[in-house]
Design an enzyme around this catalytic site. Structure first.
Site, PDB file in Angstrom:
ATOM      1  N   THR A  10       0.233  49.595  27.856  1.00  0.00           N
ATOM      2  CA  THR A  10       0.123  48.290  28.527  1.00  0.00           C
ATOM      3  C   THR A  10      -0.883  47.353  27.838  1.00  0.00           C
ATOM      4  N   GLY A  11      -1.581  47.863  26.825  1.00  0.00           N
ATOM      5  CA  GLY A  11      -2.594  47.054  26.145  1.00  0.00           C
ATOM      6  C   GLY A  11      -1.993  46.180  25.049  1.00  0.00           C
ATOM      7  N   GLN A  12      -2.860  45.428  24.383  1.00  0.00           N
ATOM      8  CA  GLN A  12      -2.408  44.540  23.299  1.00  0.00           C
ATOM      9  C   GLN A  12      -1.615  45.316  22.247  1.00  0.00           C
ATOM     10  N   LEU A  84      -3.652  55.162  21.820  1.00  0.00           N
ATOM     11  CA  LEU A  84      -4.251  53.816  21.852  1.00  0.00           C
ATOM     12  C   LEU A  84      -5.061  53.585  23.125  1.00  0.00           C
ATOM     13  N   GLN A  87     -11.120  52.640  27.194  1.00  0.00           N
ATOM     14  CA  GLN A  87     -11.956  51.578  27.747  1.00  0.00           C
ATOM     15  C   GLN A  87     -12.459  50.901  26.479  1.00  0.00           C
ATOM     16  N   TYR A  99     -18.100  56.875  31.909  1.00  0.00           N
ATOM     17  CA  TYR A  99     -16.645  56.709  31.996  1.00  0.00           C
ATOM     18  C   TYR A  99     -16.051  56.452  30.608  1.00  0.00           C
ATOM     19  N   SER A 129     -12.098  52.986  15.173  1.00  0.00           N
ATOM     20  CA  SER A 129     -12.547  51.588  15.181  1.00  0.00           C
ATOM     21  C   SER A 129     -13.641  51.304  14.160  1.00  0.00           C
ATOM     22  N   GLU A 131     -16.028  49.589  14.778  1.00  0.00           N
ATOM     23  CA  GLU A 131     -17.304  49.637  15.515  1.00  0.00           C
ATOM     24  C   GLU A 131     -18.116  50.876  15.120  1.00  0.00           C
ATOM     25  N   TYR A 153     -19.375  52.946  23.418  1.00  0.00           N
ATOM     26  CA  TYR A 153     -17.984  52.887  22.949  1.00  0.00           C
ATOM     27  C   TYR A 153     -17.884  53.416  21.517  1.00  0.00           C
ATOM     28  N   HIS A 183      -8.622  43.120  15.600  1.00  0.00           N
ATOM     29  CA  HIS A 183      -7.332  42.449  15.462  1.00  0.00           C
ATOM     30  C   HIS A 183      -6.962  41.822  16.795  1.00  0.00           C
TER      31      HIS A 183
HETATM   32  P1  NAP Z   1      -6.613  47.129  25.215  1.00  0.00           P
HETATM   33  O1  NAP Z   1      -5.770  45.893  25.172  1.00  0.00           O
HETATM   34  O2  NAP Z   1      -7.902  47.106  25.939  1.00  0.00           O
HETATM   35  O3  NAP Z   1      -5.691  48.289  25.846  1.00  0.00           O
HETATM   36  C1  NAP Z   1      -6.237  49.517  26.238  1.00  0.00           C
HETATM   37  C2  NAP Z   1      -5.141  50.359  26.861  1.00  0.00           C
HETATM   38  O4  NAP Z   1      -5.709  51.615  27.277  1.00  0.00           O
HETATM   39  C3  NAP Z   1      -4.518  49.747  28.124  1.00  0.00           C
HETATM   40  O5  NAP Z   1      -3.144  50.069  28.147  1.00  0.00           O
HETATM   41  C4  NAP Z   1      -5.250  50.475  29.250  1.00  0.00           C
HETATM   42  O6  NAP Z   1      -4.507  50.559  30.444  1.00  0.00           O
HETATM   43  C5  NAP Z   1      -5.345  51.863  28.616  1.00  0.00           C
HETATM   44  N1  NAP Z   1      -6.368  52.708  29.250  1.00  0.00           N
HETATM   45  C6  NAP Z   1      -7.674  52.433  29.437  1.00  0.00           C
HETATM   46  N2  NAP Z   1      -8.303  53.473  30.025  1.00  0.00           N
HETATM   47  C7  NAP Z   1      -7.362  54.423  30.214  1.00  0.00           C
HETATM   48  C8  NAP Z   1      -7.368  55.721  30.795  1.00  0.00           C
HETATM   49  N3  NAP Z   1      -8.474  56.259  31.297  1.00  0.00           N
HETATM   50  N4  NAP Z   1      -6.205  56.421  30.814  1.00  0.00           N
HETATM   51  C9  NAP Z   1      -5.051  55.878  30.328  1.00  0.00           C
HETATM   52  N5  NAP Z   1      -4.984  54.655  29.791  1.00  0.00           N
HETATM   53  C10 NAP Z   1      -6.118  53.935  29.734  1.00  0.00           C
HETATM   54  O7  NAP Z   1      -6.913  47.649  23.739  1.00  0.00           O
HETATM   55  P2  NAP Z   1      -6.205  47.254  22.337  1.00  0.00           P
HETATM   56  O8  NAP Z   1      -6.898  46.065  21.792  1.00  0.00           O
HETATM   57  O9  NAP Z   1      -4.757  47.273  22.514  1.00  0.00           O
HETATM   58  O10 NAP Z   1      -6.665  48.484  21.440  1.00  0.00           O
HETATM   59  C11 NAP Z   1      -5.891  49.675  21.362  1.00  0.00           C
HETATM   60  C12 NAP Z   1      -6.785  50.825  20.898  1.00  0.00           C
HETATM   61  O11 NAP Z   1      -7.317  50.527  19.617  1.00  0.00           O
HETATM   62  C13 NAP Z   1      -7.981  51.112  21.793  1.00  0.00           C
HETATM   63  O12 NAP Z   1      -8.218  52.501  21.736  1.00  0.00           O
HETATM   64  C14 NAP Z   1      -9.131  50.380  21.103  1.00  0.00           C
HETATM   65  O13 NAP Z   1     -10.356  51.003  21.416  1.00  0.00           O
HETATM   66  C15 NAP Z   1      -8.751  50.574  19.653  1.00  0.00           C
HETATM   67  N6  NAP Z   1      -9.182  49.535  18.719  1.00  0.00           N
HETATM   68  C16 NAP Z   1      -8.922  48.228  18.989  1.00  0.00           C
HETATM   69  C17 NAP Z   1      -9.277  47.266  18.071  1.00  0.00           C
HETATM   70  C18 NAP Z   1      -8.998  45.805  18.319  1.00  0.00           C
HETATM   71  O14 NAP Z   1      -9.605  44.968  17.641  1.00  0.00           O
HETATM   72  N7  NAP Z   1      -8.079  45.467  19.213  1.00  0.00           N
HETATM   73  C19 NAP Z   1      -9.903  47.639  16.861  1.00  0.00           C
HETATM   74  C20 NAP Z   1     -10.131  48.985  16.628  1.00  0.00           C
HETATM   75  C21 NAP Z   1      -9.746  49.941  17.550  1.00  0.00           C
HETATM   76  P3  NAP Z   1      -4.612  49.418  31.605  1.00  0.00           P
HETATM   77  O15 NAP Z   1      -3.633  48.353  31.211  1.00  0.00           O
HETATM   78  O16 NAP Z   1      -4.232  50.184  32.804  1.00  0.00           O
HETATM   79  O17 NAP Z   1      -6.026  48.931  31.608  1.00  0.00           O
HETATM   80  O1  G4F Z   2     -14.529  40.211  20.901  1.00  0.00           O
HETATM   81  P1  G4F Z   2     -15.582  41.226  21.061  1.00  0.00           P
HETATM   82  O2  G4F Z   2     -15.903  41.673  22.432  1.00  0.00           O
HETATM   83  O3  G4F Z   2     -15.167  42.444  20.132  1.00  0.00           O
HETATM   84  P2  G4F Z   2     -15.984  43.682  19.521  1.00  0.00           P
HETATM   85  O4  G4F Z   2     -17.211  43.953  20.263  1.00  0.00           O
HETATM   86  O5  G4F Z   2     -16.112  43.433  18.058  1.00  0.00           O
HETATM   87  O6  G4F Z   2     -14.977  44.895  19.795  1.00  0.00           O
HETATM   88  C1  G4F Z   2     -13.588  44.769  19.533  1.00  0.00           C
HETATM   89  O7  G4F Z   2     -13.323  45.145  18.204  1.00  0.00           O
HETATM   90  C2  G4F Z   2     -13.615  46.528  17.902  1.00  0.00           C
HETATM   91  C3  G4F Z   2     -13.284  46.747  16.410  1.00  0.00           C
HETATM   92  O8  G4F Z   2     -14.406  46.423  15.632  1.00  0.00           O
HETATM   93  C4  G4F Z   2     -12.765  47.403  18.798  1.00  0.00           C
HETATM   94  F1  G4F Z   2     -12.978  48.718  18.483  1.00  0.00           F
HETATM   95  C5  G4F Z   2     -13.108  47.125  20.254  1.00  0.00           C
HETATM   96  O9  G4F Z   2     -12.253  47.913  21.084  1.00  0.00           O
HETATM   97  C6  G4F Z   2     -12.850  45.650  20.546  1.00  0.00           C
HETATM   98  O10 G4F Z   2     -11.465  45.411  20.447  1.00  0.00           O
HETATM   99  O11 G4F Z   2     -16.945  40.695  20.400  1.00  0.00           O
HETATM  100  C7  G4F Z   2     -17.000  40.243  19.076  1.00  0.00           C
HETATM  101  C8  G4F Z   2     -18.362  39.595  18.817  1.00  0.00           C
HETATM  102  C9  G4F Z   2     -19.537  40.463  19.268  1.00  0.00           C
HETATM  103  O12 G4F Z   2     -20.526  40.444  18.268  1.00  0.00           O
HETATM  104  C10 G4F Z   2     -20.066  39.790  20.513  1.00  0.00           C
HETATM  105  O13 G4F Z   2     -21.469  39.948  20.729  1.00  0.00           O
HETATM  106  O14 G4F Z   2     -18.442  38.411  19.602  1.00  0.00           O
HETATM  107  C11 G4F Z   2     -19.722  38.350  20.208  1.00  0.00           C
HETATM  108  N1  G4F Z   2     -19.636  37.495  21.403  1.00  0.00           N
HETATM  109  C12 G4F Z   2     -20.286  36.326  21.581  1.00  0.00           C
HETATM  110  N2  G4F Z   2     -20.016  35.822  22.789  1.00  0.00           N
HETATM  111  C13 G4F Z   2     -18.929  37.758  22.518  1.00  0.00           C
HETATM  112  C14 G4F Z   2     -19.168  36.702  23.392  1.00  0.00           C
HETATM  113  N3  G4F Z   2     -18.098  38.781  22.845  1.00  0.00           N
HETATM  114  C15 G4F Z   2     -17.500  38.749  24.079  1.00  0.00           C
HETATM  115  N4  G4F Z   2     -16.634  39.731  24.411  1.00  0.00           N
HETATM  116  N5  G4F Z   2     -17.732  37.726  24.969  1.00  0.00           N
HETATM  117  C16 G4F Z   2     -18.560  36.677  24.677  1.00  0.00           C
HETATM  118  O15 G4F Z   2     -18.763  35.800  25.499  1.00  0.00           O
END
Ligand code: NAP
Ligand code: G4F
Length: 334
Positions: A10-12, A84, A87, A99, A129, A131, A153, A183
């Protein structure tokens, strides 16, 4: 027909990956959490396509419930598993560390154990990630750069990275880590900074809000397009041997630069609308991420297609439409 199981469907990323795999002819199973309200908005459109509907199946589950994950593994018998679910909000992980670790670290271990005990040849993708690089020790970051996680995280993701690698080495599991840098897309969660900016700026443009409150504007990220990145996940599982790959654009931009890009596209001066709110700062920040995806280019033949500028425009245009619809609704109610 190949069968894929996606946690976090259900996520991005889950939604883009589902579309991609359905187009490739897969049967796609997705694990969803029970919720008191609907949260399948990102994949609902797939049910409307009569060709996709019978090949997309949703089942209830949770990364915190190992018994359920084992039962699903035995029932579905997938060829490929994409983990994928997480939290995924870094700031929130400071508020909910236990959690976050339960779902993002132990959840991965539960899934790996469910696969191992199923005794089937399953290919496994772990959503690792950038991160994990945290307080970076070199620029740009590659598969060889040591980790320095800066949040609960990131610590949880580092744990999952090593467990994935360990299951590969210890049990011969075809398990890959995709170390994906940030992304984004029009489907990005609204509390991540890029989407918060495109939502806020377009609502300001439509006179639906006056200010946008943000935290650290100096932080730099390597931002790519989610639609490009999910293809890399699939490619990793189609190779002859499992491995780990950095997926990134190679460019780093500050939050301020993203603000400038979005507001200027709307003919607005961001300085007039953005206020700093300390609630959005993190106890420890990741100041700069910049990836080097040469290994993915060489072995997977993968390259990003959407540029930083095009990404900001794509997200702004999509949110402009949403804000426009919101404005019409508001006017009709008055
Ligand atoms: P997202 O939009 O936050 O989606 C997270 C998904 O995980 C949602 O479907 C959520 O379900 C589900 N979820 C959360 N907690 C769960 C649990 N306890 N049991 C089962 N499902 C659970 O994240 P995303 O951006 O698509 O990212 C996908 C994955 O890539 C994540 O693992 C994230 O940490 C990792 N990642 C993301 C990025 C990025 O920039 N987007 C970069 C590196 C790694 P609900 O809809 O019910 O909340
Ligand atoms: O958009 P962010 O919350 O993404 P962050 O922390 O980089 O994490 C995302 O990317 C990771 C991959 O590197 C994933 F693993 C993770 O699951 C997630 O998808 O914040 C990006 C930057 C941070 O430095 C934050 O401090 O934006 C800065 N920021 C400034 N103002 C903010 C805000 N971030 C958020 N969320 N909200 C603000 O108001």
């Amino acid at each position: 027909m190949k069968k894929a199981l996606i946690t976090g469907i259900t996520g991005q990323d889950g939604s883009y990956l589902t579309e991609f795999l359905l187009k490739k002819g897969y049967e796609v199973w997705g694990i969803i959490r029970r919720s008191s309200s609907f949260h399948t908005g990102r994949i609902d459109h797939l049910y409307k396509d009569p060709h996709d509907m019978p090949r997309l199946k949703l089942v209830y589950g949770d990364m915190t419930d190992g018994t359920n994950l084992s039962a699903l593994m035995n029932e579905i018998k997938p060829d490929e598993v994409y983990n994928l679910a997480a939290q995924s909000h870094v700031r929130v992980s400071f508020d909910m560390p236990i959690y976050t670790v339960n779902a993002d670290a132990l959840g991965t271990l539960r899934l790996l154990e469910a696969i191992r005990s199923s005794n089937r040849a399953v290919k496994f993708y772990q959503a690792s990630s950038s991160e994990m690089y945290g307080k970076v020790v070199e620029i740009p970051q590659t598969e060889k750069t040591p980790f320095y996680p800066r949040s609960p995280y990131a610590c949880a993701k580092a744990y999952s990275f090593w467990q994935t690698l360990n299951y590969r080495e210890a049990y011969g599991l075809f398990a890959c880590n995709g170390i994906l840098f940030n992304h984004e897309s029009p489907r990005r969660g609204e509390t991540f900074v890029t989407r918060k900016i495109t939502r806020g700026a377009t609502r300001i443009k439509c006179c639906l809000q006056e200010k946008l409150y943000l935290g650290n504007l100096e932080a730099k990220r390597d931002w790519g397009y989610a639609g490009d990145y999910i293809e890399a996940m699939w490619l990793m599982l189609q190779q002859d041997k499992p491995d780990d790959f950095v997926i990134a654009t190679g460019e780093s931009h500050s939050v301020k630069e993203f603000l400038e890009e979005v507001f200027s596209h709307l003919d607005l001066d961001w300085k007039k609308y953005v206020e700093i709110d300390s609630r959005y700062f993190r106890p420890s920040e990741v100041e700069l991420l910049q990836g080097d995806a040469s290994k993915a280019k060489k072995i997977l033949g993968w390259e990003p297609k959407v540029t930083f500028k095009a990404l900001a425009k794509m997200m702004t245009d999509a949110d402009m439409k949403t804000a426009g619809d919101e404005k019409i609704l508001k006017e009709q109610r008055q």
